[in-house]
Write a protein that holds these residues in place. Sequence first.
Motif, mmCIF file in Angstrom:
data_model
loop_
_atom_site.group_PDB
_atom_site.id
_atom_site.type_symbol
_atom_site.label_atom_id
_atom_site.label_comp_id
_atom_site.label_asym_id
_atom_site.label_seq_id
_atom_site.Cartn_x
_atom_site.Cartn_y
_atom_site.Cartn_z
ATOM 1 N N SER A 1 0.848 -1.185 0.000
ATOM 2 C CA SER A 1 0.000 0.000 0.000
ATOM 3 C C SER A 1 0.885 1.237 0.000
ATOM 4 C CB SER A 1 -0.912 0.013 1.238
ATOM 5 O OG SER A 1 -1.609 1.243 1.325
ATOM 6 N N ALA A 2 0.486 2.227 -0.804
ATOM 7 C CA ALA A 2 1.206 3.497 -0.838
ATOM 8 C C ALA A 2 0.818 4.395 0.337
ATOM 9 C CB ALA A 2 0.934 4.214 -2.160
ATOM 10 N N ALA A 3 -0.181 3.983 1.104
ATOM 11 C CA ALA A 3 -0.630 4.773 2.261
ATOM 12 C C ALA A 3 -0.540 3.929 3.524
ATOM 13 C CB ALA A 3 -2.052 5.274 2.043
ATOM 14 N N ALA A 4 0.599 3.238 3.676
ATOM 15 C CA ALA A 4 0.743 2.298 4.786
ATOM 16 C C ALA A 4 0.740 2.990 6.142
ATOM 17 C CB ALA A 4 2.032 1.494 4.615
ATOM 18 N N ARG A 5 1.007 4.307 6.189
ATOM 19 C CA ARG A 5 1.009 4.998 7.482
ATOM 20 C C ARG A 5 -0.387 5.167 8.065
ATOM 21 N NH1 ARG A 5 4.521 10.324 6.539
ATOM 22 N NH2 ARG A 5 3.191 10.362 4.676
ATOM 23 N N LEU A 6 -1.405 5.031 7.211
ATOM 24 C CA LEU A 6 -2.785 5.094 7.702
ATOM 25 C C LEU A 6 -3.200 3.691 8.122
ATOM 26 C CD1 LEU A 6 -5.444 6.591 8.178
ATOM 27 C CD2 LEU A 6 -6.016 6.192 5.765
ATOM 28 N N SER A 7 -3.320 3.471 9.420
ATOM 29 C CA SER A 7 -3.602 2.137 9.935
ATOM 30 C C SER A 7 -5.032 1.721 9.612
ATOM 31 C CB SER A 7 -3.392 2.102 11.447
ATOM 32 O OG SER A 7 -4.365 2.902 12.101
ATOM 33 N N LEU B 1 -11.978 -0.089 2.228
ATOM 34 C CA LEU B 1 -11.109 -0.920 1.388
ATOM 35 C C LEU B 1 -9.662 -0.841 1.869
ATOM 36 C CD1 LEU B 1 -12.443 -0.224 -2.233
ATOM 37 C CD2 LEU B 1 -12.608 -2.361 -0.943
ATOM 38 N N HIS B 2 -9.226 0.365 2.215
ATOM 39 C CA HIS B 2 -7.868 0.526 2.721
ATOM 40 C C HIS B 2 -7.688 -0.236 4.036
ATOM 41 C CE1 HIS B 2 -4.003 2.374 3.593
ATOM 42 N NE2 HIS B 2 -4.456 2.635 4.808
ATOM 43 N N ALA B 3 -8.681 -0.180 4.912
ATOM 44 C CA ALA B 3 -8.590 -0.915 6.175
ATOM 45 C C ALA B 3 -8.459 -2.413 5.929
ATOM 46 C CB ALA B 3 -9.823 -0.621 7.034
ATOM 47 N N ALA C 1 -14.073 6.162 8.395
ATOM 48 C CA ALA C 1 -15.219 5.765 7.578
ATOM 49 C C ALA C 1 -16.514 5.827 8.384
ATOM 50 C CB ALA C 1 -14.994 4.363 7.016
ATOM 51 N N GLU C 2 -16.459 5.371 9.645
ATOM 52 C CA GLU C 2 -17.650 5.420 10.488
ATOM 53 C C GLU C 2 -18.053 6.865 10.777
ATOM 54 O OE1 GLU C 2 -16.536 3.195 13.873
ATOM 55 O OE2 GLU C 2 -16.679 1.227 12.871
ATOM 56 N N ASN C 3 -17.104 7.741 11.015
ATOM 57 C CA ASN C 3 -17.412 9.150 11.259
ATOM 58 C C ASN C 3 -18.082 9.792 10.050
ATOM 59 O OD1 ASN C 3 -16.454 9.138 13.861
ATOM 60 N ND2 ASN C 3 -14.396 9.850 13.304
ATOM 61 N N LEU D 1 -2.175 -6.997 4.681
ATOM 62 C CA LEU D 1 -0.737 -6.764 4.815
ATOM 63 C C LEU D 1 -0.212 -7.249 6.160
ATOM 64 C CD1 LEU D 1 -1.118 -5.001 2.255
ATOM 65 C CD2 LEU D 1 0.359 -3.300 3.310
ATOM 66 N N ALA D 2 -0.946 -6.953 7.212
ATOM 67 C CA ALA D 2 -0.509 -7.375 8.549
ATOM 68 C C ALA D 2 -0.464 -8.899 8.647
ATOM 69 C CB ALA D 2 -1.445 -6.792 9.602
#
Length: 466
Positions: free
Chosen positions: A299-305, A412-414, A313-315, A420-421
Motif C-alpha cells: 500500500s502506498a498509504a501504509a502509514r494510515l492504519s 477498502l484501505h482498512a 469511515a464510520e465518522n 498486509l498485517a
Amino acid sequence: MAPETHGLDAVPVLELDPLIDDLGTRIIVCCGAGGVGKTTTAAALGVRAAERGRRVVVLTIDPARRLAQSMGIDSLDNTPRKVDGIKGSDGGELHAMMLDMKRTFDEIVEAHAEPDRARAILENPFYQSLSAGFAGTQEYMAMEKLGQLRARDEWDLIVVDTPPSRSALDFLDAPKRLGSFLDGKFIKLLMAPAKVGGRAGMKFLNVGMSMMTGTLGKLLGGQFLKDVQTFVAAMDTMFGGFRTRADATYKLLQAPGTAFLVVATPERDALREAAYFVERLAAEEMPLAGLVLNRVHGSAAARLSAERARAAAENLDEGRIVDQGGGKTDRSGSPATEPEPSDLATAATATPPVPQAAPTADPAQEPAGDDAAEHVAHAEHVSRAEHDAHVAHADDTDRTDVRHLTAGLLRLHAERMRVLAREQRTRDRFTALHPEVAVTEVAALPGDVHDLAGLRAIGDRLTAGR
C-alpha cells in the motif's frame, strides 16, 4: 548494542541477476506447493536470463499451458521450441517445452532397446498402464528429461518448473520411488508365477498384486500375467539403466551448478510447505538459492492504519466529521466569506437573466415608475433565491456522494492493511525459523500474465530487491 532486527531485515536479500548471470549456474529448479506461481516464475527467469545473454531452455510440467500462451507459442510439446520476440544480447536465446510424460518414457525405451524389442514394449498393455498412470511417473520423467537436456549441452541454462504435485517433496522422491518399483527383487516377484505355474502361481501373483496400486491394480487374471511376462522379458536389460540414470540425475541436482528456488505466497499453507522443502533440501545437501515470496500485497498509504481508516469511515457515515461542510467559511460575517473581485465577476456572468415582464395590451395596466422598478427587483430576487436553493441542494447531494465514496475507500484501505498485517506475520514466522534463507518479495500484479511484456515485468520485480 545494535537494534534488534526482525522480519525481512533479519535475512539476506535473494539477488537473482547475479545468479542467472553466473555461467557456472547451469540448472535452476523452481519448486513449491501448487498454485504459488512456479510456472510464471520459471518463465520470467527464462526470459530475463535469455535477454541477458544466456542460452536458456524452460521445462514446464504445468498442464494449464499458461507458459505457452505467455510466450506466444501455439502449443508446447516434448521438443524444445524457440521463443520469438526475445531481445537478447550476445547470442541470448530462449526455448520452451512442456513435459509429455508418456512420450518421454517411450523415448527411453526407443533409445535403449533394439527396434523389435522396443516395439514389443511400446505395444504391451502393462507398459502402457505403467507409462501413463503409475504414481510418481510424471515426476520421474521430469527428472529423466532434465538429464537428457543437460546431456545435450545445447543450452547453458535449464530452468525447471516442477510438477504440480500434492506435495513439493514428490519431485525429489520420484527417482527413488520409481527406481524401487523397477528394482530387481520386485521384478523377480512378478516373474515368479511363470516359474511356479498353475493355481499356486496365480495365488502367488495375487500376493504380488497387493503391492500394486491405481491402474495396475485393475489388470487381473491370466492375461495380466502374460502381459507382465512379456514386458519383463523385453525390459530385462533396461531396468538397471533406469536406476543408474535416476541416481545420476539426483547427483546432478546436488551439484554446485544447480540452484533451487523455493516459491511461495505469503499464506500459511504455502509457507509451511516451503519450510518443509527448505529443511529437506538441507538434509539432502542440495543447493538452495533462496525463497521467492510471490504475490505480496502493499500500500502506498501504509502509514494510515486499519483502525484509523475504519474509524474515519464510520465518522463520515454518521456525519461526525466537523469540517465536512464549509467549515469556518460558512459563518456569516467571517472575512473568509467576503468574495474576491474575480469571484464577483464570475458570479455576475453566472447570474441567470432577469425575467422580463410580459407585455400587456392595456398600457394603463403596465407598472410605471417606482412600481416597475419594484416589480423587476422582486422578480430578480425570486429568481436568485430559486437558483441558490438549487445550487445548495446540488451541493448537499455532491457532499453526500463524496462522503459515501470516501467512506468506502477507507474501508477498502482498512481491509488491505489487515491483509498486509497477516502476510507480514506469516512471513516473519518463516524468517524466524529460517534466518539463513535469502528472500525476495514479488509484488502482486493487478492481472494475469499472458505475454512477454508481463513476464518481463515479473522479472523486474523478481530482481528489484527489497
